[in-house]
Write a protein that holds these residues in place. Structure first.
Motif, PDB file in Angstrom:
ATOM      1  N   LEU A  18       0.833  -1.101   0.081  1.00 14.48           N
ATOM      2  CA  LEU A  18      -0.037  -0.079   0.148  1.00 14.48           C
ATOM      3  C   LEU A  18       0.806   1.200  -0.082  1.00 14.48           C
ATOM      4  CD1 LEU A  18      -2.951   1.498   0.219  1.00 14.48           C
ATOM      5  CD2 LEU A  18      -2.555   1.266   2.796  1.00 14.48           C
ATOM      6  N   GLY A  19       1.855   1.160   0.816  1.00 17.82           N
ATOM      7  CA  GLY A  19       2.568   2.384   1.012  1.00 17.82           C
ATOM      8  C   GLY A  19       3.545   2.760  -0.326  1.00 17.82           C
ATOM      9  N   THR A  20       3.879   1.884  -1.275  1.00 16.31           N
ATOM     10  CA  THR A  20       4.501   1.980  -2.473  1.00 16.31           C
ATOM     11  C   THR A  20       3.765   2.603  -3.328  1.00 16.31           C
ATOM     12  OG1 THR A  20       5.867  -0.043  -2.144  1.00 16.31           O
ATOM     13  CG2 THR A  20       5.488   0.710  -4.303  1.00 16.31           C
ATOM     14  N   ASP A 148      11.259  -7.643  -1.291  1.00 16.90           N
ATOM     15  CA  ASP A 148      10.371  -8.035  -2.595  1.00 16.90           C
ATOM     16  C   ASP A 148       9.914  -6.927  -3.477  1.00 16.90           C
ATOM     17  OD1 ASP A 148      10.627 -10.423  -2.155  1.00 16.90           O
ATOM     18  OD2 ASP A 148       8.922 -10.601  -0.765  1.00 16.90           O
ATOM     19  N   GLU A 149       9.981  -5.520  -2.749  1.00 18.79           N
ATOM     20  CA  GLU A 149       9.532  -4.504  -3.336  1.00 18.79           C
ATOM     21  C   GLU A 149      10.546  -3.162  -3.509  1.00 18.79           C
ATOM     22  OE1 GLU A 149       5.688  -3.001  -1.803  1.00 18.79           O
ATOM     23  OE2 GLU A 149       4.884  -4.872  -2.089  1.00 18.79           O
ATOM     24  N   LEU A 150      11.629  -3.455  -4.131  1.00 17.78           N
ATOM     25  CA  LEU A 150      12.570  -2.553  -4.152  1.00 17.78           C
ATOM     26  C   LEU A 150      12.040  -1.478  -5.394  1.00 17.78           C
ATOM     27  CD1 LEU A 150      15.982  -4.689  -4.102  1.00 17.78           C
ATOM     28  CD2 LEU A 150      14.825  -3.461  -2.051  1.00 17.78           C
ATOM     29  N   THR A 151      12.641  -0.379  -4.906  1.00 14.01           N
ATOM     30  CA  THR A 151      12.118   0.738  -6.107  1.00 14.01           C
ATOM     31  C   THR A 151      12.665   0.552  -7.452  1.00 14.01           C
ATOM     32  OG1 THR A 151      13.893   1.840  -5.260  1.00 14.01           O
ATOM     33  CG2 THR A 151      11.944   2.486  -4.380  1.00 14.01           C
ATOM     34  N   ASN A 152      11.776   0.661  -8.381  1.00 13.65           N
ATOM     35  CA  ASN A 152      12.445   0.413  -9.750  1.00 13.65           C
ATOM     36  C   ASN A 152      12.429   1.673 -10.518  1.00 13.65           C
ATOM     37  OD1 ASN A 152      12.033  -0.028 -12.716  1.00 13.65           O
ATOM     38  ND2 ASN A 152      11.344  -2.170 -12.221  1.00 13.65           N
ATOM     39  N   PRO A 153      13.857   2.067 -10.969  1.00 13.94           N
ATOM     40  CA  PRO A 153      13.775   3.456 -11.579  1.00 13.94           C
ATOM     41  C   PRO A 153      13.200   3.348 -12.861  1.00 13.94           C
ATOM     42  CG  PRO A 153      15.871   2.118 -11.596  1.00 13.94           C
ATOM     43  CD  PRO A 153      15.028   1.267 -10.957  1.00 13.94           C
ATOM     44  N   TRP A 154      13.011   2.375 -13.445  1.00 14.91           N
ATOM     45  CA  TRP A 154      12.295   2.574 -14.809  1.00 14.91           C
ATOM     46  C   TRP A 154      10.757   2.910 -14.805  1.00 14.91           C
ATOM     47  CZ3 TRP A 154      14.937   3.481 -19.069  1.00 14.91           C
ATOM     48  CH2 TRP A 154      16.242   2.970 -19.280  1.00 14.91           C
ATOM     49  N   HIS A 155      10.418   2.162 -13.694  1.00 13.46           N
ATOM     50  CA  HIS A 155       8.809   2.555 -13.471  1.00 13.46           C
ATOM     51  C   HIS A 155       8.834   4.177 -12.835  1.00 13.46           C
ATOM     52  CE1 HIS A 155       7.763  -1.968 -12.389  1.00 13.46           C
ATOM     53  NE2 HIS A 155       7.944  -1.606 -13.789  1.00 13.46           N
ATOM     54  N   ALA A 156       9.694   4.330 -12.097  1.00 12.56           N
ATOM     55  CA  ALA A 156       9.837   5.859 -11.379  1.00 12.56           C
ATOM     56  C   ALA A 156       9.888   6.818 -12.694  1.00 12.56           C
ATOM     57  CB  ALA A 156      10.790   6.199 -10.593  1.00 12.56           C
ATOM     58  N   ALA A 157      10.494   6.646 -13.638  1.00 18.50           N
ATOM     59  CA  ALA A 157      10.888   7.382 -14.729  1.00 18.50           C
ATOM     60  C   ALA A 157       9.634   7.494 -15.830  1.00 18.50           C
ATOM     61  CB  ALA A 157      12.006   7.068 -15.523  1.00 18.50           C
ATOM     62  N   GLY A 158       9.225   6.351 -16.129  1.00 19.09           N
ATOM     63  CA  GLY A 158       7.790   6.246 -16.839  1.00 19.09           C
ATOM     64  C   GLY A 158       6.864   6.947 -16.201  1.00 19.09           C
ATOM     65  N   VAL A 159       6.523   6.896 -14.749  1.00 17.70           N
ATOM     66  CA  VAL A 159       5.338   7.422 -14.124  1.00 17.70           C
ATOM     67  C   VAL A 159       5.631   9.119 -14.057  1.00 17.70           C
ATOM     68  CG1 VAL A 159       4.324   7.900 -11.862  1.00 17.70           C
ATOM     69  CG2 VAL A 159       4.854   5.612 -12.544  1.00 17.70           C
ATOM     70  N   SER A 160       7.026   9.453 -14.264  1.00 20.92           N
ATOM     71  CA  SER A 160       7.171  10.987 -14.059  1.00 20.92           C
ATOM     72  C   SER A 160       6.911  11.455 -15.435  1.00 20.92           C
ATOM     73  CB  SER A 160       8.625  11.255 -13.658  1.00 20.92           C
ATOM     74  OG  SER A 160       8.895  10.811 -12.293  1.00 20.92           O
ATOM     75  N   PHE A 161       7.554  10.779 -16.515  1.00 20.43           N
ATOM     76  CA  PHE A 161       7.400  11.083 -18.011  1.00 20.43           C
ATOM     77  C   PHE A 161       5.723  11.432 -18.186  1.00 20.43           C
ATOM     78  CE2 PHE A 161       6.738  10.444 -22.449  1.00 20.43           C
ATOM     79  CZ  PHE A 161       7.667  11.465 -23.170  1.00 20.43           C
ATOM     80  N   LEU A 162       4.970  10.251 -17.883  1.00 21.98           N
ATOM     81  CA  LEU A 162       3.517  10.375 -18.357  1.00 21.98           C
ATOM     82  C   LEU A 162       2.884  11.403 -17.731  1.00 21.98           C
ATOM     83  CD1 LEU A 162       2.881   6.404 -18.753  1.00 21.98           C
ATOM     84  CD2 LEU A 162       3.142   8.163 -20.314  1.00 21.98           C
ATOM     85  N   ALA A 163       2.973  11.492 -16.294  1.00 19.16           N
ATOM     86  CA  ALA A 163       2.434  12.377 -15.314  1.00 19.16           C
ATOM     87  C   ALA A 163       2.694  13.878 -15.757  1.00 19.16           C
ATOM     88  CB  ALA A 163       2.692  12.145 -13.923  1.00 19.16           C
ATOM     89  N   PHE A 164       3.934  14.053 -16.031  1.00 21.31           N
ATOM     90  CA  PHE A 164       4.321  15.451 -16.461  1.00 21.31           C
ATOM     91  C   PHE A 164       3.652  15.876 -17.824  1.00 21.31           C
ATOM     92  CE2 PHE A 164       6.771  18.989 -18.420  1.00 21.31           C
ATOM     93  CZ  PHE A 164       7.225  19.658 -17.362  1.00 21.31           C
TER      94      PHE A 164
END
Length: 240
Positions: A18-20, A148-164
């Motif tokens: 949930l936190g993630t 089991d839920e280490l941060t994923n840089p590709w996911h973060a980059a994709g979310v930022s790109f799409l959101a912006f």
């Protein structure tokens, strides 16, 4: 248990991820907010100097692409660093568990006791957690990391790109689609409405009062547009 209490218990969030998920959602809201503010400031500033639709479109697209790529790259670098740190911490913990199992068991017991458990209960819990999965237990209790839920840089980059990009599209379309006589008014009103929405949603995600967040968001966006429009008007009047 009353119906209200039962409903509250049912509505309470559960699950390790949930936190993630909330962090991703908050990042998406803030990314969209950045896209709205930065692109609105850019196109409104250019609109202060010229009302040529082609110029406004070019400036808006350039701002959208530059901002979304910058956000994605920055998020990728930041999250990659965080992931490397998490993996390094897990490697150290794995080595300590292998070389000093008793000391690590004592440490886990102490950490659980500091969270309010009695010493005996903390010891029993530490032993059971260690038997089940020692690394996961230490990662969560000692390091605050879920292996089991280490941060994923590709996911973060994709979310930022799409959101912006999603946020930036609003002021871009608002400045180029309406007739020149009303495009500035349409843009300002659309941007303020979008900022009110993102401010309200970010406050809701943080369980805070929405009023102050909405006011801060809209005031900041209005100030940014006012400053850039004034600068664009001065530059346009000067023939720059």
């Amino acid at each position: 248990m009353s119906d209200q209490t039962s409903q509250q218990a049912h509505d309470e969030p559960h699950g390790g991820g949930l936190g993630t998920r909330l962090n991703w959602l908050r990042a998406a809201v803030l990314g969209a907010n950045d896209g709205v503010v930065s692109t609105a400031g850019l196109v409104v500033g250019v609109a202060g100097a010229t009302d040529a639709r082609g110029t406004l479109l070019t400036a808006g697209l350039a701002g959208l692409l530059a901002g979304s790529m910058s956000m994605a790259a920055g998020e990728y670098v930041s999250v990659s660093t965080q992931r490397d740190s998490e993996k390094a911490a897990l490697a150290v913990e794995r080595r300590e568990l292998r070389e000093q199992p008793q000391a690590e068991l004592d440490e886990l017991t102490q950490l659980l006791a500091e969270r309010g458990l009695s010493r005996d209960v903390a010891r029993e819990a530490a032993e059971q957690l260690t038997e089940r999965d020692a690394l996961r237990a230490h990662a969560r209790v000692e390091l605050g990391i879920d292996p089991d839920e280490l941060t994923n840089p590709w996911h973060a980059a994709g979310v930022s790109f799409l959101a912006f990009t999603a946020g930036a599209l609003l002021p871009l379309l608002a400045i180029v689609l309406p007739p020149s006589s009303v495009r500035l008014y349409v843009t300002v009103l659309s941007v303020l409405a979008a900022l009110a929405l993102t401010g309200w949603w970010s406050a809701r995600l943080g369980a805070a009062k929405p009023g102050p967040a909405v006011l801060r968001n809209t005031a900041g966006g209005a100030l940014a547009m006012a400053v850039t429009y004034a600068a664009g008007t001065l530059l346009g009047a000067a023939g720059v």
